[in-house]
Design a protein around this motif. Structure first.
Motif, PDB file in Angstrom:
ATOM      1  N   PHE A 110       0.846  -0.723  -0.025  1.00 29.81           N
ATOM      2  CA  PHE A 110       0.135  -0.203  -0.131  1.00 29.81           C
ATOM      3  C   PHE A 110       0.958   1.578  -0.208  1.00 29.81           C
ATOM      4  N   SER A 111       0.042   2.078  -0.356  1.00 30.35           N
ATOM      5  CA  SER A 111       1.229   3.627  -0.202  1.00 30.35           C
ATOM      6  C   SER A 111       0.141   4.525  -0.081  1.00 30.35           C
ATOM      7  N   ILE A 112       0.272   5.467   0.802  1.00 26.96           N
ATOM      8  CA  ILE A 112      -0.710   6.610   1.589  1.00 26.96           C
ATOM      9  C   ILE A 112       0.533   7.909   1.667  1.00 26.96           C
ATOM     10  N   ARG A 113      -0.447   8.859   1.263  1.00 29.18           N
ATOM     11  CA  ARG A 113       0.357  10.421   1.312  1.00 29.18           C
ATOM     12  C   ARG A 113       0.317  10.836   2.492  1.00 29.18           C
ATOM     13  N   TRP A 114       1.087  11.915   2.335  1.00 32.06           N
ATOM     14  CA  TRP A 114       1.257  12.446   3.806  1.00 32.06           C
ATOM     15  C   TRP A 114      -0.305  12.826   3.911  1.00 32.06           C
ATOM     16  N   HIS A 158      -7.435  -5.062   6.025  1.00 30.96           N
ATOM     17  CA  HIS A 158      -7.168  -5.592   6.927  1.00 30.96           C
ATOM     18  C   HIS A 158      -6.078  -5.448   7.777  1.00 30.96           C
ATOM     19  N   LEU A 159      -6.369  -4.059   8.482  1.00 28.41           N
ATOM     20  CA  LEU A 159      -5.030  -3.096   9.395  1.00 28.41           C
ATOM     21  C   LEU A 159      -5.959  -2.211  10.473  1.00 28.41           C
ATOM     22  N   ILE A 160      -7.430  -2.053  10.519  1.00 29.24           N
ATOM     23  CA  ILE A 160      -8.576  -0.883  10.686  1.00 29.24           C
ATOM     24  C   ILE A 160      -8.340  -1.512  11.903  1.00 29.24           C
ATOM     25  N   ARG A 161      -8.695  -0.542  13.290  1.00 23.68           N
ATOM     26  CA  ARG A 161      -9.123  -0.847  14.932  1.00 23.68           C
ATOM     27  C   ARG A 161      -9.939  -0.425  14.204  1.00 23.68           C
ATOM     28  N   ASP A 162     -11.430  -0.999  14.407  1.00 27.37           N
ATOM     29  CA  ASP A 162     -12.817   0.037  14.660  1.00 27.37           C
ATOM     30  C   ASP A 162     -12.825  -0.010  16.138  1.00 27.37           C
ATOM     31  N   GLY A 163     -12.267  -1.168  16.670  1.00 27.01           N
ATOM     32  CA  GLY A 163     -13.113  -1.242  17.686  1.00 27.01           C
ATOM     33  C   GLY A 163     -12.282  -0.069  19.228  1.00 27.01           C
ATOM     34  N   PRO A 165     -11.617   3.870  20.669  1.00 30.23           N
ATOM     35  CA  PRO A 165     -11.984   5.083  20.109  1.00 30.23           C
ATOM     36  C   PRO A 165     -11.959   5.779  19.375  1.00 30.23           C
ATOM     37  N   GLN A 166     -10.427   5.930  18.807  1.00 26.15           N
ATOM     38  CA  GLN A 166     -10.744   6.576  17.420  1.00 26.15           C
ATOM     39  C   GLN A 166     -10.261   6.050  16.570  1.00 26.15           C
ATOM     40  N   PRO A 167     -10.652   5.155  14.994  1.00 22.57           N
ATOM     41  CA  PRO A 167     -10.928   3.855  13.974  1.00 22.57           C
ATOM     42  C   PRO A 167      -9.266   4.756  13.993  1.00 22.57           C
ATOM     43  N   HIS A 168      -8.598   4.020  13.039  1.00 23.04           N
ATOM     44  CA  HIS A 168      -7.347   4.389  12.646  1.00 23.04           C
ATOM     45  C   HIS A 168      -6.656   2.331  12.528  1.00 23.04           C
ATOM     46  N   TYR A 169      -5.055   2.466  11.725  1.00 20.82           N
ATOM     47  CA  TYR A 169      -4.679   1.590  11.403  1.00 20.82           C
ATOM     48  C   TYR A 169      -3.180   1.546  11.507  1.00 20.82           C
ATOM     49  N   ARG A 170      -3.184   0.062  12.042  1.00 19.01           N
ATOM     50  CA  ARG A 170      -1.905  -0.723  12.886  1.00 19.01           C
ATOM     51  C   ARG A 170      -1.572  -1.112  12.321  1.00 19.01           C
ATOM     52  N   LEU A 171      -0.269  -1.278  12.288  1.00 19.77           N
ATOM     53  CA  LEU A 171       1.199  -2.174  11.187  1.00 19.77           C
ATOM     54  C   LEU A 171       1.362  -2.704  12.211  1.00 19.77           C
ATOM     55  N   SER A 172       2.252  -4.061  12.227  1.00 21.74           N
ATOM     56  CA  SER A 172       2.883  -4.594  12.952  1.00 21.74           C
ATOM     57  C   SER A 172       4.400  -4.519  12.326  1.00 21.74           C
ATOM     58  N   LEU A 173       5.402  -4.477  13.425  1.00 21.19           N
ATOM     59  CA  LEU A 173       6.435  -4.124  12.667  1.00 21.19           C
ATOM     60  C   LEU A 173       7.726  -5.558  13.352  1.00 21.19           C
ATOM     61  N   GLY A 174       7.142  -6.471  14.274  1.00 24.07           N
ATOM     62  CA  GLY A 174       7.352  -7.293  14.948  1.00 24.07           C
ATOM     63  C   GLY A 174       7.842  -7.257  15.897  1.00 24.07           C
ATOM     64  N   PRO A 175       8.966  -8.292  16.184  1.00 21.99           N
ATOM     65  CA  PRO A 175       9.938  -8.076  17.504  1.00 21.99           C
ATOM     66  C   PRO A 175      11.658  -7.515  17.205  1.00 21.99           C
ATOM     67  N   ASN A 176      11.427  -6.235  16.656  1.00 22.71           N
ATOM     68  CA  ASN A 176      12.623  -5.711  16.241  1.00 22.71           C
ATOM     69  C   ASN A 176      12.753  -4.115  16.838  1.00 22.71           C
ATOM     70  N   LYS A 177      13.502  -3.788  18.208  1.00 26.50           N
ATOM     71  CA  LYS A 177      12.977  -2.638  18.868  1.00 26.50           C
ATOM     72  C   LYS A 177      13.733  -1.899  18.026  1.00 26.50           C
ATOM     73  N   THR A 178      14.867  -1.851  16.919  1.00 24.94           N
ATOM     74  CA  THR A 178      15.056  -0.704  16.305  1.00 24.94           C
ATOM     75  C   THR A 178      14.444  -0.172  14.942  1.00 24.94           C
ATOM     76  N   ALA A 179      13.006  -1.018  14.305  1.00 29.62           N
ATOM     77  CA  ALA A 179      12.235  -0.349  13.734  1.00 29.62           C
ATOM     78  C   ALA A 179      11.372   0.886  14.448  1.00 29.62           C
ATOM     79  N   ALA A 180      11.773   1.167  14.928  1.00 31.50           N
ATOM     80  CA  ALA A 180      10.818   2.543  16.192  1.00 31.50           C
ATOM     81  C   ALA A 180      11.544   3.229  15.905  1.00 31.50           C
ATOM     82  N   THR A 181      12.787   3.146  16.419  1.00 29.24           N
ATOM     83  CA  THR A 181      13.808   4.803  16.148  1.00 29.24           C
ATOM     84  C   THR A 181      13.993   4.390  14.685  1.00 29.24           C
TER      85      THR A 181
END
Length: 208
Positions: A110-114, A158-163, A165-181
């Motif tokens: 997927f691709s999302i513009r800022w 497949h990423l949406i979080r409807d349940g 307070p504020q609907p949004h989309y969640r992307l999991s990057l797995g067990p890699n702490k450097t991903a956040a940085t």
């Protein structure tokens, strides 16, 4: 709420010449699998040949065990080779001057513009350290800027979080702490108005 968040303007985006921030989800897996195959394969062959040619000291049971052990090591190396097309699958999160995109040729890209996003949250949840090393799971929450975002991006269902307070989309990057940085630095580089910093959970003192 999303209506209270500031929407970034296109002209504020970084220049196209700036190097994109890229997190490669499968890089560590590919490296570990390749090293494992290169080490286990030859070592397993040596152990197996030693048992076949009676170069193992001890009773017959020792030679049998050595043969089984060597065959198991070779089997793991062969299994890695057979699964290499799956292990080497390309999955990258790319942050660049136009927006954020998921590069996954064999999956769901997927691709999302800022301009389509109101806010991006980066979460890092730490797990208890093992053998003196801390690990963490990372996720990225994308908050849309407009009500028609869902209609324009059905590929993100497949990423949406409807349940929540504020609907949004969640992307999991797995067990890699450097991903956040990497993601946080990419946001600071290209679209700082979306950046909320890294939200830590259960962060150990050694990681601060």
């Amino acid at each position: 709420m999303a209506s209270q968040r500031q929407q970034p303007n296109g002209p504020n985006s970084a220049a196209p010449g700036i190097t994109p921030a890229v997190f490669d989800l499968g890089k560590r897996l590919r490296r570990n699998a390749l090293v494992g195959a290169l080490v286990l394969g030859p070592f397993g062959v040596l152990v197996l040949l030693g048992s076949i040619t009676n170069n193992v000291d001890g009773p017959a049971a020792a030679r049998v065990f050595s043969g089984i052990f060597g065959a198991a090591l070779v089997g793991v190396a062969v299994l890695i080779a057979l699964l290499w097309p799956v292990i080497s699958r390309t999955q990258q999160l790319v942050l660049e001057h136009t927006g954020i995109r998921w590069h996954d040729p064999r999956g769901r890209p997927f691709s999302i513009r800022w301009q389509e996003l109101a806010e991006i949250e980066v979460h890092r949840k730490w797990t208890p350290s093992r053998f003196g090393r801390s690990s963490a799971r990372v996720r990225v929450d994308l908050y849309p800027a407009g009500h028609d975002f869902r209609r324009r991006h059905p590929e993100l269902e497949h990423l949406i979080r409807d349940g929540e307070p504020q609907p949004h989309y969640r992307l999991s990057l797995g067990p890699n702490k450097t991903a956040a940085t990497i993601v946080d630095e990419g946001l600071q580089r290209f679209q700082p108005r979306l950046r909320q910093g890294v939200r830590e959970e259960n962060q150990p003192p050694s990681a601060r």
